[in-house]
Design a protein around this motif. Structure first.
Motif, PDB file in Angstrom:
ATOM      1  N   MET A   1     -29.224  21.301 136.671  1.00 21.95           N
ATOM      2  CA  MET A   1     -29.843  21.074 135.380  1.00 21.95           C
ATOM      3  C   MET A   1     -28.859  21.027 134.203  1.00 21.95           C
ATOM      4  O   MET A   1     -28.752  20.412 133.310  1.00 21.95           O
ATOM      5  N   GLU A   2     -27.791  22.065 134.412  1.00 19.06           N
ATOM      6  CA  GLU A   2     -26.778  22.066 133.481  1.00 19.06           C
ATOM      7  C   GLU A   2     -25.855  20.692 133.411  1.00 19.06           C
ATOM      8  O   GLU A   2     -25.390  20.196 132.387  1.00 19.06           O
ATOM      9  N   ILE A   3     -25.654  20.141 134.692  1.00 24.75           N
ATOM     10  CA  ILE A   3     -25.069  19.025 135.033  1.00 24.75           C
ATOM     11  C   ILE A   3     -25.650  17.813 134.049  1.00 24.75           C
ATOM     12  O   ILE A   3     -25.046  16.938 133.554  1.00 24.75           O
ATOM     13  N   ILE A   4     -26.898  17.573 134.208  1.00 27.43           N
ATOM     14  CA  ILE A   4     -27.728  16.957 133.613  1.00 27.43           C
ATOM     15  C   ILE A   4     -27.486  16.961 131.992  1.00 27.43           C
ATOM     16  O   ILE A   4     -27.665  16.023 131.361  1.00 27.43           O
ATOM     17  N   THR A   6     -25.074  18.232 130.438  1.00 22.41           N
ATOM     18  CA  THR A   6     -23.808  17.866 130.015  1.00 22.41           C
ATOM     19  C   THR A   6     -23.647  16.270 129.685  1.00 22.41           C
ATOM     20  O   THR A   6     -23.239  15.812 128.985  1.00 22.41           O
ATOM     21  N   ILE A   7     -24.235  15.620 130.999  1.00 21.58           N
ATOM     22  CA  ILE A   7     -24.021  14.170 130.852  1.00 21.58           C
ATOM     23  C   ILE A   7     -24.910  13.675 129.594  1.00 21.58           C
ATOM     24  O   ILE A   7     -24.536  12.832 129.003  1.00 21.58           O
ATOM     25  N   ALA A   8     -25.992  14.276 129.439  1.00 21.23           N
ATOM     26  CA  ALA A   8     -26.866  13.770 128.185  1.00 21.23           C
ATOM     27  C   ALA A   8     -26.223  13.935 126.947  1.00 21.23           C
ATOM     28  O   ALA A   8     -26.200  13.236 126.204  1.00 21.23           O
ATOM     29  N   ALA A   9     -25.407  15.164 126.860  1.00 19.32           N
ATOM     30  CA  ALA A   9     -24.821  15.494 125.628  1.00 19.32           C
ATOM     31  C   ALA A   9     -23.670  14.435 125.643  1.00 19.32           C
ATOM     32  O   ALA A   9     -23.104  14.007 124.481  1.00 19.32           O
ATOM     33  N   PHE A  10     -22.892  14.094 126.694  1.00 19.08           N
ATOM     34  CA  PHE A  10     -21.569  13.284 126.701  1.00 19.08           C
ATOM     35  C   PHE A  10     -22.138  11.897 126.189  1.00 19.08           C
ATOM     36  O   PHE A  10     -21.383  11.135 125.400  1.00 19.08           O
ATOM     37  N   THR A  15     -22.799   7.535 121.579  1.00 20.78           N
ATOM     38  CA  THR A  15     -23.034   6.487 120.926  1.00 20.78           C
ATOM     39  C   THR A  15     -22.953   7.242 119.333  1.00 20.78           C
ATOM     40  O   THR A  15     -23.367   5.964 118.514  1.00 20.78           O
ATOM     41  N   MET A  16     -22.175   8.103 119.016  1.00 24.38           N
ATOM     42  CA  MET A  16     -22.028   8.237 117.691  1.00 24.38           C
ATOM     43  C   MET A  16     -20.795   7.601 117.250  1.00 24.38           C
ATOM     44  O   MET A  16     -19.832   7.263 118.036  1.00 24.38           O
ATOM     45  N   HIS A  17     -20.941   7.141 115.961  1.00 20.64           N
ATOM     46  CA  HIS A  17     -19.840   6.385 115.314  1.00 20.64           C
ATOM     47  C   HIS A  17     -19.305   7.208 114.015  1.00 20.64           C
ATOM     48  O   HIS A  17     -20.001   7.420 113.053  1.00 20.64           O
TER      49      HIS A  17
END
Length: 103
Positions: A1-4, A6-10, A15-17
């Motif tokens: 769950m933590e890996i998922i 972290t990947i989502a946060a990455f 996508t941020m500009h």
């Protein structure tokens, strides 16, 4: 769950500009009043967006239950180690002091 997570946060970070100020342009210092006004505007914006409110609420709930389960597992599970000697001060602990670092 933590890996998922972290990947989502990455993915969100990718996508941020970011818009940087040129080096020769000076940034005017904000007064305390301007910072407070900006903070209030940010809170008002978050209150007007349902998705942001739901995300924060879900994060708080998941964080609470994850912490509760983790602490509950450490405190109420049977210890996997047998302490040789424990000081009388720690004799009332549910899990012996030597087992806290093993979990």
């Amino acid at each position: 769950m933590e890996i998922i997570a972290t990947i989502a946060a990455f993915g969100v970070m990718l996508t941020m500009h970011f818009h940087y100020q040129p080096r020769n342009q000076q940034i005017a210092p904000q007064s305390h009043h301007d910072q407070l006004k900006s903070f209030r505007l940010g809170i008002t914006y978050m209150q007007s967006r349902t998705m942001i409110k739901l995300t924060i609420l879900l994060s708080v709930i998941l964080n609470f239950f994850y912490t509760a389960v983790t602490i509950g597992r450490l405190i109420f599970s049977k210890p996997n180690c047998i302490p040789a000697t424990a000081p009388w001060v720690f004799s009332r602990l549910v899990v012996p002091l030597e087992c806290y670092s093993a979990a």
